[in-house]
Design a protein around this motif. Structure first.
Motif: not given
Length: 301
Positions: A65-78, A105-111
């Motif tokens: 189910h984590w495939n539904a999450l934006p990969s960019q946001a997960l990479q930034e969290e790591l 409280k936040s998540f980040t998206l890059k490209q």
């Protein structure tokens, strides 16, 4: 880097942002627990690349189910977790701790995963289509209050949620607008005080503080008393929590506005400003709330 902050309007699809933050918090919690388990078992620290590879395995096996999450946001969290541990190993900060769900409280998206046009931002979500049995992209648009134009090349965007439940769009650009102020040839020394003046300048001028906490203290006590009467977790309790958070935000904004105006006035008038070094923690133990309300260190920043 320069960051522009815009409030999102109240929209029904903002609930998807809240659900997305809760889901990313699950990833945040898992990897903090994973690092703790590795430490207890005597295994070495797993850096960002090791965590990223482990995340890929989890998506394929136990956490599809984590495939539904934006990969960019997960990479930034790591990357956030990895940066926190690196600072800890270099003795630049304390041991990283897992945030509570309501503190995340936040998540980040890059490209990828977002687009901007005028006062609307479009975020790309993923959802499972039961008929085709495949993941599909779902674009959701959000309108924000564009009170000023951003400049420069956008590096990333961040969606933030404050304690009042309001969402903000933060746009980070590489634009710098450094323009030195004209020299005045004047210098001044300032003395911090709490009785008759907030700052006493060497020119003889005395500046008083607005003390926003003191002026809102009666209402603050009333809301805290009302909150203590309500059952924790009920609708009335959450409503009172939001009211209390909005009042604290108002007090903070009033204090910050006063400090910015005062700092701008002093910097435009004098070339050199000399301020005293204070033991603010010791002063808080002696005088308590008044020292915190004046927030002398925030003025220095």
């Amino acid at each position: 880097m320069k960051v522009y902050k815009y409030p999102l309007y109240d929209q029904s699809n903002c609930i998807r942002l809240g659900n997305l933050l809760d889901d990313i918090w699950q990833v945040h919690k898992y990897f903090h627990d994973w690092q703790e388990a590795r430490y207890r078992n005597g295994l070495p620290y797993a850096n960002y690349h090791a965590m990223s590879a482990h995340l890929t395995d989890l998506k394929r096996t136990t956490h599809p189910h984590w495939n539904a999450l934006p990969s960019q946001a997960l990479q930034e969290e790591l990357r956030r977790i990895d940066d926190a541990y690196i600072r800890f190993f270099k003795k630049l900060g304390g041991k990283p701790k897992m945030k509570r769900r309501d503190k995340f409280k936040s998540f980040t998206l890059k490209q990828a995963g977002w687009s901007l046009l005028n006062n609307r931002t479009t975020l790309t979500f993923r959802k499972w289509h039961p008929k085709t049995r495949q993941w599909q992209f779902d674009k959701v648009a959000y309108t924000f209050h564009k009170h000023r134009q951003w400049h420069g090349t956008i590096r990333n965007i961040t969606i933030k949620r404050d304690t009042c439940g309001r969402y903000w769009l933060c746009i980070a650009t590489d634009y710098t607008d450094f323009k030195p102020l004209p020299a005045t040839g004047k210098s001044v020394g300032a003395d911090f005080g709490m009785k008759d003046a907030y700052l006493t300048l060497s020119t003889g001028e005395k500046i008083r503080h607005r003390e926003p906490l003191k002026s809102n203290l009666k209402k603050l006590r009333s809301l805290n008393k009302a909150l203590s009467r309500k059952q924790k977790g009920s609708k009335g309790w959450w409503k009172c929590v939001r009211q209390l958070a909005r009042l604290h935000r108002k007090i903070s904004n009033q204090r910050k506005d006063f400090h910015w105006q005062l700092a701008s006035k002093l910097c435009k008038k004098f070339d050199t400003i000399v301020l005293e070094t204070l033991n603010l923690d010791g002063m808080k133990r002696l005088w308590g709330r008044k020292v915190s309300d004046n927030a002398f260190y925030q003025l220095l920043q």
